[in-house]
Design a protein around this motif. Structure first.
Motif, PDB file in Angstrom:
ATOM      1  N   LEU A  41       0.828  -1.206   0.000  1.00 37.58           N
ATOM      2  CA  LEU A  41       0.000   0.000   0.000  1.00 37.58           C
ATOM      3  C   LEU A  41       0.865   1.259   0.000  1.00 37.58           C
ATOM      4  CD1 LEU A  41      -2.859  -0.883   2.544  1.00 37.58           C
ATOM      5  CD2 LEU A  41      -2.965  -0.957   0.050  1.00 37.58           C
ATOM      6  N   HIS A  42       1.942   1.232   0.752  1.00 36.04           N
ATOM      7  CA  HIS A  42       2.893   2.356   0.840  1.00 36.04           C
ATOM      8  C   HIS A  42       3.411   2.726  -0.559  1.00 36.04           C
ATOM      9  CE1 HIS A  42       6.521   4.456   2.515  1.00 36.04           C
ATOM     10  NE2 HIS A  42       7.223   3.730   1.666  1.00 36.04           N
ATOM     11  N   TRP A  43       3.641   1.706  -1.382  1.00 33.98           N
ATOM     12  CA  TRP A  43       4.169   1.950  -2.726  1.00 33.98           C
ATOM     13  C   TRP A  43       3.057   2.296  -3.715  1.00 33.98           C
ATOM     14  CZ3 TRP A  43       6.724  -3.384  -1.893  1.00 33.98           C
ATOM     15  CH2 TRP A  43       7.883  -3.243  -1.140  1.00 33.98           C
ATOM     16  N   LEU A  53      -0.662   9.148   4.081  1.00 30.75           N
ATOM     17  CA  LEU A  53      -0.853   7.693   4.052  1.00 30.75           C
ATOM     18  C   LEU A  53       0.472   6.972   3.823  1.00 30.75           C
ATOM     19  CD1 LEU A  53      -4.216   7.277   2.116  1.00 30.75           C
ATOM     20  CD2 LEU A  53      -3.713   6.411   4.411  1.00 30.75           C
ATOM     21  N   HIS A  54       1.236   7.481   2.892  1.00 33.88           N
ATOM     22  CA  HIS A  54       2.546   6.892   2.586  1.00 33.88           C
ATOM     23  C   HIS A  54       3.404   6.838   3.853  1.00 33.88           C
ATOM     24  CE1 HIS A  54       6.020   6.081  -0.034  1.00 33.88           C
ATOM     25  NE2 HIS A  54       6.673   7.049   0.578  1.00 33.88           N
ATOM     26  N   GLU A  55       3.402   7.919   4.599  1.00 35.29           N
ATOM     27  CA  GLU A  55       4.230   7.973   5.811  1.00 35.29           C
ATOM     28  C   GLU A  55       3.639   7.125   6.937  1.00 35.29           C
ATOM     29  OE1 GLU A  55       4.864  12.115   6.630  1.00 35.29           O
ATOM     30  OE2 GLU A  55       6.295  12.308   4.966  1.00 35.29           O
ATOM     31  N   LEU A  57       1.808   4.534   6.689  1.00 30.99           N
ATOM     32  CA  LEU A  57       1.953   3.101   6.378  1.00 30.99           C
ATOM     33  C   LEU A  57       3.319   2.576   6.799  1.00 30.99           C
ATOM     34  CD1 LEU A  57      -0.028   3.089   3.060  1.00 30.99           C
ATOM     35  CD2 LEU A  57      -0.401   1.465   4.934  1.00 30.99           C
ATOM     36  N   ASP A  58       4.346   3.397   6.646  1.00 29.34           N
ATOM     37  CA  ASP A  58       5.662   2.927   7.089  1.00 29.34           C
ATOM     38  C   ASP A  58       5.727   2.774   8.603  1.00 29.34           C
ATOM     39  OD1 ASP A  58       7.253   2.095   5.061  1.00 29.34           O
ATOM     40  OD2 ASP A  58       8.443   3.934   4.908  1.00 29.34           O
ATOM     41  N   GLU A  59       5.070   3.680   9.315  1.00 26.00           N
ATOM     42  CA  GLU A  59       5.024   3.536  10.778  1.00 26.00           C
ATOM     43  C   GLU A  59       4.278   2.262  11.167  1.00 26.00           C
ATOM     44  OE1 GLU A  59       3.380   7.050  12.616  1.00 26.00           O
ATOM     45  OE2 GLU A  59       4.705   8.352  11.452  1.00 26.00           O
TER      46      GLU A  59
HETATM   47 FE   FE2 Z   1       9.398   3.996   1.496  1.00 23.56          FE
END
Ligand code: FE2
Length: 165
Positions: A41-43, A53-55, A57-59
């Motif tokens: 999902l992050h990608w 959302l991108h950030e 998701l990494d957390e």
């Molecule tokens: Fe990344």
């Protein structure tokens, strides 16, 4: 052959140890799978909410990876060797595969919330089951469940309005 031949193991019966190990193994598989799903999902996320959302998701992925380690190491402490390899995760996963490609932010929120809620619900069932066998292992699953439910709340609070669309 038993996987519990070491000395000085916690004093659980063999049947109980296997049952606890089985529950922890299933929790491990789901957390690893969730972390792979989160990276996908992050990608894949696109749209106005890309950045948060991108950030986030990494957390979430970091949290799920840390929790998977806690779960796996509890199993080892009991003398039950966990398996977090890709073939095992793939065979044991309940999560449907995501289509490869761009996903709009509201789709990402819906997918994320739905899958996280499913995993949390099964964690709750495992928590109840483990309470009958081994409180120390139940405590590990409680830690997982508390984290997942907190994450669900935060996603709902920040992105709930877009996920319903
Ligand atoms: Fe990344």
């Amino acid at each position: 052959m038993s996987s519990t031949t070491q000395a000085h193991l916690p004093s659980l019966g063999e049947h109980q140890r296997d049952e606890v190990g089985h529950q922890l193994q299933a929790m491990l598989v789901e957390l690893i799978d969730l972390s792979l799903f989160g990276k996908q999902l992050h990608w894949s996320v696109t749209g106005p909410l890309f950045r948060p959302l991108h950030e986030q998701l990494d957390e979430l992925v970091d949290s799920w990876r840390e929790l998977s380690d806690v779960v796996a190491e509890r199993a080892v402490a009991l003398g039950y060797f966990p398996d977090g390899q890709s073939a095992t995760v793939s065979a044991g996963s309940n999560l449907d595969r995501l289509e490869r490609g761009a996903l709009e932010d509201h789709v990402v929120v819906r997918e994320l919330t739905g899958r996280l809620a499913d995993v949390a619900e099964r964690a709750r069932e495992r928590m109840d089951r483990l309470g009958e066998i081994d409180a120390a292992s139940q405590d590990v699953v409680i830690e997982v469940l508390r984290a997942l439910e907190q994450q669900l709340w935060m996603i709902r609070a920040q992105f709930g309005h877009v996920g319903r669309g």
